[in-house]
Design a protein around this motif. Sequence first.
Motif, PDB file in Angstrom:
ATOM      1  N   ARG A  46      -8.648  62.139 105.816  1.00  0.00           N
ATOM      2  CA  ARG A  46      -7.793  61.136 105.180  1.00  0.00           C
ATOM      3  C   ARG A  46      -6.764  60.564 106.157  1.00  0.00           C
ATOM      4  O   ARG A  46      -6.495  59.356 106.173  1.00  0.00           O
ATOM      5  CB  ARG A  46      -7.074  61.776 103.983  1.00  0.00           C
ATOM      6  CG  ARG A  46      -6.206  60.812 103.171  1.00  0.00           C
ATOM      7  CD  ARG A  46      -5.458  61.574 102.088  1.00  0.00           C
ATOM      8  NE  ARG A  46      -6.367  62.361 101.281  1.00  0.00           N
ATOM      9  CZ  ARG A  46      -7.034  61.883 100.225  1.00  0.00           C
ATOM     10  NH1 ARG A  46      -6.865  60.622  99.861  1.00  0.00           N
ATOM     11  NH2 ARG A  46      -7.848  62.663  99.529  1.00  0.00           N
ATOM     12  N   HIS A  47      -6.184  61.446 106.966  1.00  0.00           N
ATOM     13  CA  HIS A  47      -5.157  60.995 107.907  1.00  0.00           C
ATOM     14  C   HIS A  47      -5.734  59.978 108.890  1.00  0.00           C
ATOM     15  O   HIS A  47      -5.055  59.014 109.267  1.00  0.00           O
ATOM     16  CB  HIS A  47      -4.576  62.188 108.660  1.00  0.00           C
ATOM     17  CG  HIS A  47      -3.389  61.856 109.512  1.00  0.00           C
ATOM     18  ND1 HIS A  47      -2.263  61.228 109.018  1.00  0.00           N
ATOM     19  CD2 HIS A  47      -3.154  62.052 110.838  1.00  0.00           C
ATOM     20  CE1 HIS A  47      -1.385  61.057 109.997  1.00  0.00           C
ATOM     21  NE2 HIS A  47      -1.905  61.539 111.107  1.00  0.00           N
ATOM     22  N   ALA A  48      -6.980  60.174 109.289  1.00  0.00           N
ATOM     23  CA  ALA A  48      -7.622  59.229 110.206  1.00  0.00           C
ATOM     24  C   ALA A  48      -7.768  57.854 109.556  1.00  0.00           C
ATOM     25  O   ALA A  48      -7.594  56.820 110.217  1.00  0.00           O
ATOM     26  CB  ALA A  48      -8.984  59.760 110.635  1.00  0.00           C
ATOM     27  N   LEU A  82      -5.653  52.288 109.061  1.00  0.00           N
ATOM     28  CA  LEU A  82      -5.056  51.217 108.262  1.00  0.00           C
ATOM     29  C   LEU A  82      -3.725  50.773 108.862  1.00  0.00           C
ATOM     30  O   LEU A  82      -3.406  49.575 108.897  1.00  0.00           O
ATOM     31  CB  LEU A  82      -4.847  51.691 106.824  1.00  0.00           C
ATOM     32  CG  LEU A  82      -6.095  51.748 105.942  1.00  0.00           C
ATOM     33  CD1 LEU A  82      -5.784  52.457 104.621  1.00  0.00           C
ATOM     34  CD2 LEU A  82      -6.642  50.352 105.675  1.00  0.00           C
ATOM     35  N   MET A  83      -2.949  51.729 109.345  1.00  0.00           N
ATOM     36  CA  MET A  83      -1.676  51.400 109.975  1.00  0.00           C
ATOM     37  C   MET A  83      -1.895  50.616 111.267  1.00  0.00           C
ATOM     38  O   MET A  83      -1.181  49.649 111.554  1.00  0.00           O
ATOM     39  CB  MET A  83      -0.893  52.687 110.240  1.00  0.00           C
ATOM     40  CG  MET A  83      -0.432  53.375 108.959  1.00  0.00           C
ATOM     41  SD  MET A  83       0.034  55.117 109.183  1.00  0.00           S
ATOM     42  CE  MET A  83       1.568  54.957 110.075  1.00  0.00           C
ATOM     43  N   TYR A 116       3.632  55.392 102.747  1.00  0.00           N
ATOM     44  CA  TYR A 116       3.159  56.372 103.730  1.00  0.00           C
ATOM     45  C   TYR A 116       3.766  56.086 105.098  1.00  0.00           C
ATOM     46  O   TYR A 116       4.170  57.003 105.816  1.00  0.00           O
ATOM     47  CB  TYR A 116       1.633  56.332 103.808  1.00  0.00           C
ATOM     48  CG  TYR A 116       1.060  57.403 104.714  1.00  0.00           C
ATOM     49  CD1 TYR A 116       0.909  58.707 104.259  1.00  0.00           C
ATOM     50  CD2 TYR A 116       0.689  57.110 106.023  1.00  0.00           C
ATOM     51  CE1 TYR A 116       0.392  59.692 105.085  1.00  0.00           C
ATOM     52  CE2 TYR A 116       0.174  58.089 106.856  1.00  0.00           C
ATOM     53  CZ  TYR A 116       0.027  59.375 106.379  1.00  0.00           C
ATOM     54  OH  TYR A 116      -0.474  60.349 107.209  1.00  0.00           O
ATOM     55  N   TRP A 117       3.842  54.810 105.464  1.00  0.00           N
ATOM     56  CA  TRP A 117       4.513  54.408 106.705  1.00  0.00           C
ATOM     57  C   TRP A 117       5.924  54.996 106.740  1.00  0.00           C
ATOM     58  O   TRP A 117       6.384  55.516 107.752  1.00  0.00           O
ATOM     59  CB  TRP A 117       4.634  52.885 106.751  1.00  0.00           C
ATOM     60  CG  TRP A 117       3.574  52.127 107.475  1.00  0.00           C
ATOM     61  CD1 TRP A 117       2.561  51.420 106.912  1.00  0.00           C
ATOM     62  CD2 TRP A 117       3.432  51.947 108.887  1.00  0.00           C
ATOM     63  NE1 TRP A 117       1.800  50.818 107.885  1.00  0.00           N
ATOM     64  CE2 TRP A 117       2.310  51.120 109.102  1.00  0.00           C
ATOM     65  CE3 TRP A 117       4.147  52.402 109.990  1.00  0.00           C
ATOM     66  CZ2 TRP A 117       1.884  50.744 110.372  1.00  0.00           C
ATOM     67  CZ3 TRP A 117       3.723  52.026 111.259  1.00  0.00           C
ATOM     68  CH2 TRP A 117       2.609  51.212 111.436  1.00  0.00           C
ATOM     69  N   ASP A 163       7.431  63.477 113.824  1.00  0.00           N
ATOM     70  CA  ASP A 163       7.013  64.180 115.037  1.00  0.00           C
ATOM     71  C   ASP A 163       5.549  63.902 115.394  1.00  0.00           C
ATOM     72  O   ASP A 163       5.016  64.496 116.333  1.00  0.00           O
ATOM     73  CB  ASP A 163       7.241  65.690 114.894  1.00  0.00           C
ATOM     74  CG  ASP A 163       6.485  66.285 113.702  1.00  0.00           C
ATOM     75  OD1 ASP A 163       5.876  65.509 112.938  1.00  0.00           O
ATOM     76  OD2 ASP A 163       6.521  67.516 113.541  1.00  0.00           O
ATOM     77  N   ASP A 164       4.901  63.007 114.653  1.00  0.00           N
ATOM     78  CA  ASP A 164       3.526  62.628 114.976  1.00  0.00           C
ATOM     79  C   ASP A 164       3.578  61.501 116.003  1.00  0.00           C
ATOM     80  O   ASP A 164       4.006  60.386 115.685  1.00  0.00           O
ATOM     81  CB  ASP A 164       2.799  62.155 113.713  1.00  0.00           C
ATOM     82  CG  ASP A 164       1.310  61.913 113.964  1.00  0.00           C
ATOM     83  OD1 ASP A 164       0.956  61.511 115.092  1.00  0.00           O
ATOM     84  OD2 ASP A 164       0.513  62.110 113.033  1.00  0.00           O
ATOM     85  N   PRO A 165       3.167  61.754 117.252  1.00  0.00           N
ATOM     86  CA  PRO A 165       3.282  60.723 118.292  1.00  0.00           C
ATOM     87  C   PRO A 165       2.482  59.469 117.985  1.00  0.00           C
ATOM     88  O   PRO A 165       2.862  58.366 118.381  1.00  0.00           O
ATOM     89  CB  PRO A 165       2.762  61.428 119.549  1.00  0.00           C
ATOM     90  CG  PRO A 165       1.934  62.571 119.049  1.00  0.00           C
ATOM     91  CD  PRO A 165       2.566  62.999 117.767  1.00  0.00           C
ATOM     92  N   ARG A 166       1.367  59.611 117.261  1.00  0.00           N
ATOM     93  CA  ARG A 166       0.563  58.431 116.934  1.00  0.00           C
ATOM     94  C   ARG A 166       1.291  57.532 115.942  1.00  0.00           C
ATOM     95  O   ARG A 166       1.268  56.300 116.074  1.00  0.00           O
ATOM     96  CB  ARG A 166      -0.789  58.867 116.368  1.00  0.00           C
ATOM     97  CG  ARG A 166      -1.681  59.590 117.368  1.00  0.00           C
ATOM     98  CD  ARG A 166      -2.869  60.229 116.691  1.00  0.00           C
ATOM     99  NE  ARG A 166      -2.457  61.250 115.740  1.00  0.00           N
ATOM    100  CZ  ARG A 166      -3.300  61.970 114.999  1.00  0.00           C
ATOM    101  NH1 ARG A 166      -4.603  61.762 115.100  1.00  0.00           N
ATOM    102  NH2 ARG A 166      -2.852  62.883 114.164  1.00  0.00           N
TER     103      ARG A 166
END
Length: 211
Positions: free
Chosen positions: A56-58, A63-64, A105-106, A112-115
């Motif tokens: 799901r995160h992918a 989408l982002m 979600y944004w 702390d997620d670099p992406r």
Amino acid sequence: MTSCPTKRPDAATRRAQLLDAADTVFTQHGVNAPLELVVEQAGVGRATLYRQFPDRHAILLALMERSAQRLHDQADRLKDRPDAFFALLEYLSARIVGSPALSDYWRTAKLDDPRVNALRQRVWSAFGPALERGKQSGLIRADIQAQDISLLSSMLGAALRGNTDAERRRLARQALGIVRRGLQPDADTAAASAASTAASVDSAASAVSAA
């Protein structure tokens, strides 16, 4: 007469198809909706989904990324307009209202997620040239800096508090109006005038009390 075989969609087409489906499903049911709904919306098999996106995160990151790219594309289309900064804010506001679940979600994604952080920086960078053009054209206050864009985005994000699409649109229009007035150079004059008026009222009230 033999018919030509139907050409199968390539990977890029499938990916876009899945992202469109995910955007629709997440908007309707939230980002935690069952991925089976995405598969059904896209009209593909589960294997096709997981070949493109392992989890799901992918999907959400993709989408982002697509949203960030579309914002940059919009900025490029507006590059000759002195009021491009305001037009980009309107575009961003429309995206927030149109995809509330993804926008939320944004806003709440782990810092702390670099992406995620890289994508946030990519979004803010789309506004930089337009901000400078607006300042040079006298449409935007000279003291507004690139780092303020994150704050402006958060203000527009207040529209997410609406429980219905109509309510979110109303809040978005209200937030845009407040942001626009705050960015314009004459806002400084208006604020100074308001402060001066308030001081005069206080002074007059004190004089009346003393009398």
